[in-house]
Design a protein around this motif. Sequence first.
Motif, mmCIF file in Angstrom:
data_model
loop_
_atom_site.group_PDB
_atom_site.id
_atom_site.type_symbol
_atom_site.label_atom_id
_atom_site.label_comp_id
_atom_site.label_asym_id
_atom_site.label_seq_id
_atom_site.Cartn_x
_atom_site.Cartn_y
_atom_site.Cartn_z
ATOM 1 N N VAL A 1 40.825 40.191 44.518
ATOM 2 C CA VAL A 1 41.427 40.335 43.278
ATOM 3 C C VAL A 1 42.800 39.361 43.232
ATOM 4 O O VAL A 1 43.673 39.683 42.184
ATOM 5 C CB VAL A 1 41.664 41.717 42.743
ATOM 6 C CG1 VAL A 1 40.370 42.245 42.457
ATOM 7 C CG2 VAL A 1 42.514 42.510 43.734
ATOM 8 N N GLU A 2 42.951 38.729 44.124
ATOM 9 C CA GLU A 2 44.348 37.797 44.215
ATOM 10 C C GLU A 2 44.534 37.197 43.013
ATOM 11 O O GLU A 2 43.811 36.375 42.512
ATOM 12 C CB GLU A 2 44.172 36.763 45.313
ATOM 13 C CG GLU A 2 45.570 35.972 45.570
ATOM 14 C CD GLU A 2 46.560 36.672 45.813
ATOM 15 O OE1 GLU A 2 47.737 36.289 45.012
ATOM 16 O OE2 GLU A 2 46.563 37.501 46.733
ATOM 17 N N ARG A 3 45.843 37.504 42.694
ATOM 18 C CA ARG A 3 46.290 36.862 41.269
ATOM 19 C C ARG A 3 46.121 35.292 40.929
ATOM 20 O O ARG A 3 45.976 34.817 39.817
ATOM 21 C CB ARG A 3 47.767 37.329 40.768
ATOM 22 C CG ARG A 3 47.873 37.170 39.269
ATOM 23 C CD ARG A 3 49.196 36.635 38.857
ATOM 24 N NE ARG A 3 50.598 37.470 39.139
ATOM 25 C CZ ARG A 3 51.472 37.252 38.597
ATOM 26 N NH1 ARG A 3 51.626 36.043 38.061
ATOM 27 N NH2 ARG A 3 52.592 37.877 38.819
ATOM 28 N N TRP A 4 46.176 34.858 42.147
ATOM 29 C CA TRP A 4 46.480 33.200 41.991
ATOM 30 C C TRP A 4 44.913 32.678 42.193
ATOM 31 O O TRP A 4 44.800 31.322 42.343
ATOM 32 C CB TRP A 4 47.290 32.769 43.183
ATOM 33 C CG TRP A 4 48.460 33.238 42.844
ATOM 34 C CD1 TRP A 4 49.176 33.927 43.609
ATOM 35 C CD2 TRP A 4 49.525 33.051 41.787
ATOM 36 N NE1 TRP A 4 50.705 34.428 43.237
ATOM 37 C CE2 TRP A 4 50.785 33.641 42.132
ATOM 38 C CE3 TRP A 4 49.345 32.409 40.376
ATOM 39 C CZ2 TRP A 4 51.590 33.868 41.176
ATOM 40 C CZ3 TRP A 4 50.473 32.474 39.573
ATOM 41 C CH2 TRP A 4 51.596 33.207 39.946
ATOM 42 N N ARG A 5 43.878 33.433 42.206
ATOM 43 C CA ARG A 5 42.450 32.718 42.163
ATOM 44 C C ARG A 5 42.421 31.857 40.767
ATOM 45 O O ARG A 5 42.834 32.642 39.729
ATOM 46 C CB ARG A 5 41.547 33.931 42.320
ATOM 47 C CG ARG A 5 41.291 34.538 43.476
ATOM 48 C CD ARG A 5 40.339 35.682 43.631
ATOM 49 N NE ARG A 5 39.040 35.119 43.271
ATOM 50 C CZ ARG A 5 37.953 35.517 44.043
ATOM 51 N NH1 ARG A 5 37.792 36.126 44.860
ATOM 52 N NH2 ARG A 5 36.829 34.824 43.430
ATOM 53 N N HIS B 1 40.602 34.565 38.538
ATOM 54 C CA HIS B 1 41.199 35.755 38.566
ATOM 55 C C HIS B 1 40.720 36.751 37.411
ATOM 56 O O HIS B 1 40.317 37.893 37.720
ATOM 57 C CB HIS B 1 42.638 35.785 38.787
ATOM 58 C CG HIS B 1 43.228 37.028 38.418
ATOM 59 N ND1 HIS B 1 44.055 37.579 37.339
ATOM 60 C CD2 HIS B 1 43.498 38.174 39.579
ATOM 61 C CE1 HIS B 1 44.465 38.823 37.672
ATOM 62 N NE2 HIS B 1 44.016 39.143 38.901
ATOM 63 N N GLU B 2 40.624 36.418 36.120
ATOM 64 C CA GLU B 2 40.542 37.045 35.095
ATOM 65 C C GLU B 2 39.091 37.586 34.977
ATOM 66 O O GLU B 2 38.866 38.634 34.600
ATOM 67 C CB GLU B 2 40.960 36.319 33.637
ATOM 68 C CG GLU B 2 42.560 36.342 33.398
ATOM 69 C CD GLU B 2 42.833 35.758 32.166
ATOM 70 O OE1 GLU B 2 41.898 35.611 31.240
ATOM 71 O OE2 GLU B 2 43.925 35.410 31.878
ATOM 72 N N VAL C 1 38.555 40.422 37.816
ATOM 73 C CA VAL C 1 39.183 41.458 37.496
ATOM 74 C C VAL C 1 38.297 42.126 36.572
ATOM 75 O O VAL C 1 38.020 43.291 36.617
ATOM 76 C CB VAL C 1 40.653 41.349 36.815
ATOM 77 C CG1 VAL C 1 40.880 42.710 36.206
ATOM 78 C CG2 VAL C 1 41.626 41.032 38.144
ATOM 79 N N GLN D 1 48.205 45.836 40.447
ATOM 80 C CA GLN D 1 47.700 45.392 39.069
ATOM 81 C C GLN D 1 47.286 46.280 38.064
ATOM 82 O O GLN D 1 46.253 45.819 37.303
ATOM 83 C CB GLN D 1 46.538 44.273 39.243
ATOM 84 C CG GLN D 1 46.954 42.979 40.355
ATOM 85 C CD GLN D 1 46.187 42.234 40.468
ATOM 86 O OE1 GLN D 1 45.048 41.765 39.470
ATOM 87 N NE2 GLN D 1 45.645 41.356 41.659
ATOM 88 N N GLU E 1 52.472 44.576 41.793
ATOM 89 C CA GLU E 1 51.750 43.496 42.346
ATOM 90 C C GLU E 1 52.451 43.165 43.850
ATOM 91 O O GLU E 1 53.733 43.353 44.012
ATOM 92 C CB GLU E 1 51.653 42.386 41.494
ATOM 93 C CG GLU E 1 50.649 42.555 40.477
ATOM 94 C CD GLU E 1 50.852 41.205 39.479
ATOM 95 O OE1 GLU E 1 49.658 40.688 39.617
ATOM 96 O OE2 GLU E 1 52.147 40.780 38.972
#
Length: 336
Positions: free
Chosen positions: A51-55, A58-59, A62, A228, A241
């Motif tokens: 779930v890394e935010r910078w994927r 990402h959205e 999630v 998150q 985070e």
Amino acid sequence: MTEPEKRVEEILSSPMGCAFFADARERGYLPEDLANPAVSLCLASEAVDMVERWRSDHEEVVAEMLGLAPVIRPLVEATLAQDGTAWWYEPPDPERQVWIAHEGETPDPSEWRQPKSPPSEWERYAQKPDSLQYTSTSYNGYTSLLIAYENHTGDMWAQSWPLQCWRMRTLADVRIYELHGPADWHRLCVAYPAHDSDDGRLVPDWGAASADWDGVHLSLGGLLSCEQNRVESPEGWSKHEFWHTERTFWLRAVDAVCERMPDYHGGEPHPPPSGEPQQTFPPYQPPTEDRPGIMILREYEPGEEPPDLDALLEAERRRIAGLSDGDDGEVSLEVN
């Protein structure tokens, strides 16, 4: 709502908590397996990257993870009902704190500094003090930080290998603020408020917090439920985070002794699951104009067939060709 019920709901509302339990179910790990630090700390390390935010997706990831909450709920409830997982929510044991050397330093907790107030721009963004004053608890030789460095979890990259480790034992009572869930994080932000200049979220003023606390501890249960997970109140909103591991950030100098431990070479395998794998993650779907393709990052088990990479690349070529305004030119994709 009872405390166990609240913890279940907090995990199911966290994309990382859902990723952790979805991965465990997919592999066949049972509640009693997840009581083993060698299993749960490794799965937590991998869930961070899922779930890394910078994927780039990402959205979508999630949303997929949170959508699995009804499927994984029985496993979450059974796991937290285990006496063996009580350590997920324990405060840091003063006898089992492990510090990892950076560039060969030797720890000197008597010289650890207090953060400044107000926090720097980086501290507002990262939501943690900018020092390297943190430790992780050793559970039967496993620590969350060591596993994260070994797996290159998030931004955890070792500057040298093997890792040089020190055991730190505090000699006096210390005041530790405990983070076991997103509400604990929100209370910390409200009590010592600063704001992230990018989006206005509440973040801690670490200098102000250090007047009352020697350290702030994120438990494993807190990691699985805080990451998150947005909380709102009349005072504002917060979303924890980037901590990536069970750890204690030390905000002040402490009276402690440090003892050199054997270097950590890593390479410890996952203990095998006791149960049967159950398909939990959604199957891969080729991307379309309306829906980007999502591939959940995870390790493949021995004997498991990975997706047909050539077929996936061909599907992506066709998608790009279809979005190129009628250009019939050949699309070239490579995988390194």
